[in-house]
Design a protein around this motif. Structure first.
Motif, PDB file in Angstrom:
ATOM      1  N   SER A   1       0.833  -1.197   0.000  1.00 61.04           N
ATOM      2  CA  SER A   1       0.000   0.000   0.000  1.00 61.04           C
ATOM      3  C   SER A   1       0.873   1.254   0.000  1.00 61.04           C
ATOM      4  O   SER A   1       0.627   2.210  -0.725  1.00 61.04           O
ATOM      5  CB  SER A   1      -0.900   0.009   1.240  1.00 61.04           C
ATOM      6  OG  SER A   1      -1.436   1.291   1.436  1.00 61.04           O
ATOM      7  N   ALA A   2       1.928   1.219   0.822  1.00 65.27           N
ATOM      8  CA  ALA A   2       2.758   2.417   0.969  1.00 65.27           C
ATOM      9  C   ALA A   2       3.605   2.682  -0.278  1.00 65.27           C
ATOM     10  O   ALA A   2       3.657   3.803  -0.778  1.00 65.27           O
ATOM     11  CB  ALA A   2       3.650   2.269   2.202  1.00 65.27           C
TER      12      ALA A   2
ATOM     13  N   GLY B   1       4.549   2.983  -3.924  1.00 66.16           N
ATOM     14  CA  GLY B   1       3.813   3.110  -5.182  1.00 66.16           C
ATOM     15  C   GLY B   1       4.271   4.359  -5.908  1.00 66.16           C
ATOM     16  O   GLY B   1       5.428   4.783  -5.773  1.00 66.16           O
ATOM     17  N   LEU B   2       3.357   4.957  -6.636  1.00 61.26           N
ATOM     18  CA  LEU B   2       3.711   6.166  -7.375  1.00 61.26           C
ATOM     19  C   LEU B   2       4.140   7.283  -6.430  1.00 61.26           C
ATOM     20  O   LEU B   2       4.867   8.180  -6.817  1.00 61.26           O
ATOM     21  CB  LEU B   2       2.500   6.620  -8.194  1.00 61.26           C
ATOM     22  CG  LEU B   2       2.122   5.707  -9.354  1.00 61.26           C
ATOM     23  CD1 LEU B   2       0.779   6.117  -9.939  1.00 61.26           C
ATOM     24  CD2 LEU B   2       3.192   5.745 -10.431  1.00 61.26           C
ATOM     25  N   GLY B   3       3.657   7.214  -5.188  1.00 61.24           N
ATOM     26  CA  GLY B   3       4.042   8.220  -4.197  1.00 61.24           C
ATOM     27  C   GLY B   3       5.561   8.285  -4.048  1.00 61.24           C
ATOM     28  O   GLY B   3       6.131   9.366  -3.922  1.00 61.24           O
TER      29      GLY B   3
ATOM     30  N   TYR C   1      -4.549   9.515  -9.147  1.00 68.31           N
ATOM     31  CA  TYR C   1      -3.494   8.486  -9.111  1.00 68.31           C
ATOM     32  C   TYR C   1      -3.657   7.536 -10.302  1.00 68.31           C
ATOM     33  O   TYR C   1      -2.681   7.110 -10.921  1.00 68.31           O
ATOM     34  CB  TYR C   1      -3.660   7.725  -7.806  1.00 68.31           C
ATOM     35  CG  TYR C   1      -2.481   6.934  -7.304  1.00 68.31           C
ATOM     36  CD1 TYR C   1      -1.590   7.488  -6.385  1.00 68.31           C
ATOM     37  CD2 TYR C   1      -2.276   5.621  -7.686  1.00 68.31           C
ATOM     38  CE1 TYR C   1      -0.538   6.749  -5.876  1.00 68.31           C
ATOM     39  CE2 TYR C   1      -1.225   4.872  -7.182  1.00 68.31           C
ATOM     40  CZ  TYR C   1      -0.362   5.452  -6.271  1.00 68.31           C
ATOM     41  OH  TYR C   1       0.676   4.706  -5.769  1.00 68.31           O
TER      42      TYR C   1
ATOM     43  N   PHE D   1       1.183  10.961   2.386  1.00 66.85           N
ATOM     44  CA  PHE D   1       0.732  10.322   1.148  1.00 66.85           C
ATOM     45  C   PHE D   1       1.503   9.013   0.940  1.00 66.85           C
ATOM     46  O   PHE D   1       0.929   7.964   0.650  1.00 66.85           O
ATOM     47  CB  PHE D   1       1.001  11.273  -0.030  1.00 66.85           C
ATOM     48  CG  PHE D   1       0.477  10.794  -1.350  1.00 66.85           C
ATOM     49  CD1 PHE D   1      -0.763  11.194  -1.806  1.00 66.85           C
ATOM     50  CD2 PHE D   1       1.236   9.943  -2.160  1.00 66.85           C
ATOM     51  CE1 PHE D   1      -1.253  10.763  -3.037  1.00 66.85           C
ATOM     52  CE2 PHE D   1       0.757   9.501  -3.383  1.00 66.85           C
ATOM     53  CZ  PHE D   1      -0.488   9.920  -3.821  1.00 66.85           C
ATOM     54  N   SER D   2       2.806   9.108   1.125  1.00 64.79           N
ATOM     55  CA  SER D   2       3.654   7.950   0.842  1.00 64.79           C
ATOM     56  C   SER D   2       3.376   6.793   1.802  1.00 64.79           C
ATOM     57  O   SER D   2       3.492   5.630   1.428  1.00 64.79           O
ATOM     58  CB  SER D   2       5.111   8.387   0.921  1.00 64.79           C
ATOM     59  OG  SER D   2       5.916   7.435   0.321  1.00 64.79           O
TER      60      SER D   2
ATOM     61  N   SER E   1       0.490   6.212   3.145  1.00 56.30           N
ATOM     62  CA  SER E   1      -0.959   5.922   3.081  1.00 56.30           C
ATOM     63  C   SER E   1      -1.668   6.210   4.399  1.00 56.30           C
ATOM     64  O   SER E   1      -2.537   5.454   4.820  1.00 56.30           O
ATOM     65  CB  SER E   1      -1.242   4.460   2.702  1.00 56.30           C
ATOM     66  OG  SER E   1      -0.420   3.984   1.706  1.00 56.30           O
TER      67      SER E   1
ATOM     68  N   SER F   1      -5.537  -0.499  -1.915  1.00 55.05           N
ATOM     69  CA  SER F   1      -5.777  -0.082  -0.530  1.00 55.05           C
ATOM     70  C   SER F   1      -6.597   1.194  -0.469  1.00 55.05           C
ATOM     71  O   SER F   1      -7.418   1.373   0.417  1.00 55.05           O
ATOM     72  CB  SER F   1      -4.468   0.047   0.245  1.00 55.05           C
ATOM     73  OG  SER F   1      -3.828   1.236  -0.070  1.00 55.05           O
TER      74      SER F   1
HETATM   75  N1  PHE Z   1       1.113   5.387  -0.383  1.00 57.91           N
HETATM   76  C1  PHE Z   1       0.743   5.252  -1.752  1.00 57.91           C
HETATM   77  C2  PHE Z   1       1.936   5.620  -2.623  1.00 57.91           C
HETATM   78  O1  PHE Z   1       2.919   6.079  -2.146  1.00 57.91           O
HETATM   79  C3  PHE Z   1      -0.451   6.079  -2.100  1.00 57.91           C
HETATM   80  C4  PHE Z   1      -1.626   5.893  -1.189  1.00 57.91           C
HETATM   81  C5  PHE Z   1      -2.167   6.992  -0.559  1.00 57.91           C
HETATM   82  C6  PHE Z   1      -2.180   4.634  -1.000  1.00 57.91           C
HETATM   83  C7  PHE Z   1      -3.225   6.835   0.288  1.00 57.91           C
HETATM   84  C8  PHE Z   1      -3.273   4.478  -0.152  1.00 57.91           C
HETATM   85  C9  PHE Z   1      -3.808   5.554   0.492  1.00 57.91           C
HETATM   86  O2  PHE Z   1       1.892   5.478  -3.796  1.00 57.91           O
END
Ligand code: PHE
Length: 450
Positions: free
Chosen positions: A25-26, A28-30, A108, A228-229, A231, A325
């Protein structure tokens, strides 16, 4: 007294699965798209230090707080607050989370759609290798009338397919094997970037902090990026934790997630910035930065198209483990509060995100003139969710766990028998005082109120 187990609800099956899913979840594109562009726009090294500081000072405690609320109630976000503080208004925080999760899912998915376009372009040999052609290729693509839209919809449909199959089957299997592959590939690209002609300038940009570049806005952005990163702030970790088995150690899981997430973001920075300086791209290009830079790296490698295809495929997978997530937040809400079946709850969530996502996808082209406070719809969603909803949600959650809920629930969730362990005391101290004060200060300061 709340019951900690409820056999009717699905649960993750293994401890490794739990950590892999939280990391899925954490990461990702973040990390790979948003972190480099935010760092590039906010002065590089100083931004990164602030970001890391927020990850560990506020992020880890807030993940723990969300885990505690989620696992002790085994409910969607709104019900969770209601169960722990019946008859009070805390549940309203859950609505902010549901709103933020849909906003984030919308923009996203646009960027996740770009990864699909690049993947297909690499596989079909359409990806140019010349820098200026690459630039034209990307700007023509994102400003187009239908391709960005189609990819956004395709991505959301794929997300629908995975999510509607349920928690365990869909999510766990995916995240278990893909994250390690992604990390290995990132390490390989990192080494490659360190041999580029712009390596020392790029590494210097990222690792020598110039604090004169930090103001209240960049502090807010660093905090928003940390949330954000990880989540957090919208109940992403809360909702996942509602499916965790009782044996999982929440503190350890939170720390592992934060460490791995930060590691991936730093790797992404070390890949991007040497290339930014090598190929003369502006670090301040914003959301397009990474998509202009990465193809340039790949196409200048032997077998470039294969690297590009592999990378964009894994980035797409990392995106989908994150959107799963995000989607779960509102799906759990629609399922449990509005009594929809899982398929309908998923369809409703993805349906709303598709409409909003379509507007975001077109806001780089045909809808680029529609602006609010000078921002396109895409930028507005990005800004409002990360820099308003997540900090506010994070602050409310930390006050809630720090001040409102029973200490016994916290201790039980943290698998503690005596309540005097120093790290638990520190955690409570941060949740009670430091996190709410720091978030409020940075937030109000950036609004010019204090
Ligand atoms: N944490 C995810 C990312 O870094 C983005 C995300 C935000 C996922 C909020 C779930 C909830 O890409």
């Amino acid at each position: 007294m709340l019951s900690d187990t409820n056999n009717k609800r699905a649960q993750f099956s293994t401890k490794i699965g739990v950590i892999a899913t939280a990391v899925g979840s954490a990461v990702g594109l973040g990390n790979i798209w948003r972190f480099p562009y935010e760092a590039g726009s906010n002065g590089g090294g100083a931004f990164m230090l602030c970001y890391i500081f927020f990850i560990f000072l506020l992020g880890v405690p807030l993940i723990c707080a969300e885990f505690i609320v989620g696992r002790s109630t085994r409910s969607n976000e709104i019900k969770a607050f209601e169960k722990l503080a019946p008859g009070k208004k805390w549940f309203l925080n859950g609505y902010i989370g549901v709103l933020a999760s849909i906003l984030i899912l919308s923009f996203y998915s646009v960027v996740a759609g770009w990864t699909l376009e690049f993947f297909i372009a690499a596989v079909t040999g359409r990806m140019p290798s010349d820098m200026s052609e690459l630039h034209d290729f990307f700007s023509e693509f994102i400003s187009g009338n239908w391709r960005p839209l189609v990819w956004t919809v395709v991505f959301l449909l794929l997300n629908y397919l995975v999510v509607s199959r349920g928690v365990q089957k869909g999510i766990e299997r995916l995240s278990n094997c893909l994250m390690p592959a992604m990390t290995l590939l990132l390490i390989a690209f990192c080494v490659n970037s360190l041999f580029l002609p712009g390596a020392s300038e790029g590494v210097g940009f990222l690792f020598s902090p110039d604090f004169s570049k930090i103001d209240s806005h960049s502090l807010l952005s660093a905090m928003g990026q940390a949330f954000f990163s990880l989540s957090i702030g919208l109940g992403g970790m809360l909702t996942y934790a509602s499916y965790f088995p009782d044996e999982v150690r929440l503190g350890r899981c939170a720390t592992t997630t934060a460490v791995l997430d930060t590691f991936v973001a730093i790797l992404a920075g070390v890949i991007i910035f040497p290339a930014v300086f090598t190929y003369g791209i502006s670090p301040q290009s914003g959301p397009t930065l990474v998509f202009e830079t990465l193809p340039a790296i790949f196409m200048n490698l032997p077998g470039g198209a294969i690297w590009a295809a592999l990378f964009f495929f894994l980035l797409f997978m990392a995106s989908i483990t994150s959107t799963i997530s995000m989607s779960e937040i509102s799906i759990a809400y629609f399922e449990e509060e509005k009594k929809l079946c899982r398929k309908k709850a998923t369809a409703l969530t993805i349906g709303i995100a598709t409409v909003l996502g379509a507007i975001c996808a077109l806001s780089f082209g045909p809808l680029s003139d529609i602006r609010f406070f000078g921002m396109t719809v895409f930028e507005l969603f990005d800004y409002v969710s990360s820099n308003v909803c997540l900090p506010v949600g994070g602050m409310v959650t930390s006050v809630f766990v720090g001040w409102v809920i029973d200490r016994k629930i916290i201790d039980r969730q943290l698998n503690i028998r005596t309540n005097s362990l120093p790290w638990v005391k520190l955690l409570i101290f941060i949740l009670r005082y430091i996190a709410p004060a720091a978030i409020a200060l940075i937030f109000l300061n950036s609004l010019g109120i204090i």
